[in-house]
Write an enzyme that holds these catalytic residues in place. Structure first.
Site: not given
Length: 342
Positions: A17, A21, A201, A204
């Site tokens: 992971h 960028d 994702h 979080e």
């Protein structure tokens, strides 16, 4: 066995992971900005490194704002090829043997670069790095939560088009709160129906419902972050029982305020509850850490023993998006190396 920082650097590692960028070299950013006439917040590489190391975000959205800076110099094929090559070189320097590097190529087409060129370029860089440094890498293409689901569908089609050509999975990244994964499920159906892998994702900046959607609407094979999974013990056990990997990012979770401090990160609970977890950096530039740093943090702040570190390392290799015979061979090779380093 005593764990030292030097030992962690020597251990063979997998990085599953890490954002392309979010992992540029500051010196490269300065050179590219000068070449392309792009403004930067700092012109000195070390001051730029300090600026890009996110310490002042109050949430995930503010953390993501820094990506506008890196993306400004990632709009040409030459830049993407160079940045991918350099990231693989940096990973290899930390004894990372295998890496899955993720990004959303739609974000690299703002100045006219064709979408396919935005994939071909980093693949060339990674292939050159493989020949130079012996590191094996693949790409994961990301949809973006706060973009139209039609864009995710376009990126899912792109993922499928590059199956067997260096792209191994589809992901969903970006602002999590108020942008549910289930709105993008058609894109994931496209990828899964072509027998490709998915990671998302989730958990979080939003609770376990986000993880639930990633699993049950979008059929994710792994979960990125999963920080708030502990809030739903039933879902936690579901993930444990199916051996679904949690891609854990301790440092970046502190930066986005998903956890207050490293010593309180729930990965300690997950490891104790027998979940499959591996440690990841999220992005070397934004987090300001290497993968060895992340394992050192887990050792010093969360009490990870050498046996637990080895377990996380092996889970990383075992859950790579590679054919099982290749993963099995990689795991056995790494297991032998870890035993030698004991």
């Amino acid at each position: 066995m005593i764990v030292t920082r030097a030992l962690l650097e020597r251990l063979p590692k997998a990085e599953l992971h890490v954002h392309l960028d979010g992992s540029l070299r500051p010196g490269t950013m300065v050179e590219l900005a000068a070449a392309y006439g792009k403004p930067l917040p700092e012109s000195d590489p070390e001051r730029l490194r300090t600026y890009m190391h996110v310490r002042d975000a109050s949430n995930l959205v503010e953390y993501l704002d820094r990506f506008a800076v890196t993306l400004s110099v990632m709009q040409t094929a030459e830049a993407l090829e160079r940045i991918a090559y350099e990231l693989a070189e940096d990973l290899a320097g930390e004894n990372v043997r295998y890496a899955e590097i993720r990004y959303s190529p739609i974000l690299n087409t703002r100045e006219g670069l064709p979408l396919t060129a935005a994939v071909d370029a980093p693949l060339r860089g990674l292939e050159s790095a493989a020949q130079a440094f012996g590191i094996r890498t693949n790409l994961i293409i990301c949809g973006i939560r706060n973009m139209d689901p039609a864009t995710s569908q376009e990126l899912a089609d792109l993922t499928v088009a590059y199956k067997g050509r260096g792209v191994v999975a589809f992901d969903l990244a970006g602002a999590e709160y108020n942008y549910p994964a289930k709105k993008h499920r058609e894109a994931f159906y496209t990828v899964i129906n072509k027998n490709m892998a998915a990671t998302i994702h989730a958990g979080e900046a939003y609770g376990p419902e986000s993880i639930h959607q990633a699993l049950h609407y979008c059929k994710a094979n792994r979960i990125g972050h999963g920080t708030r999974l502990y809030e739903d013990p039933v879902l936690r056990d579901y993930i444990r029982d199916r051996r679904l990997l949690i891609e854990t990012n301790i440092t970046s979770n502190v930066q986005t305020r998903a956890v207050a401090r490293a010593s309180e990160h729930p990965v300690r609970q997950y490891l104790d509850a027998a979940l499959a977890v591996t440690l990841c950096t999220d992005g070397w530039l934004m987090t300001g850490v290497t993968l060895s740093d992340e394992y050192w943090l887990a050792h010093t702040e969360l009490g990870f023993t050498r046996a637990e570190i080895d377990r996380c390392l092996l889970e990383g290799f075992a859950n790579a998006f590679l054919p099982w015979p290749e993963r099995r061979a990689m795991v056995e090779r790494v297991r032998g190396e870890l035993a030698t380093l004991r």
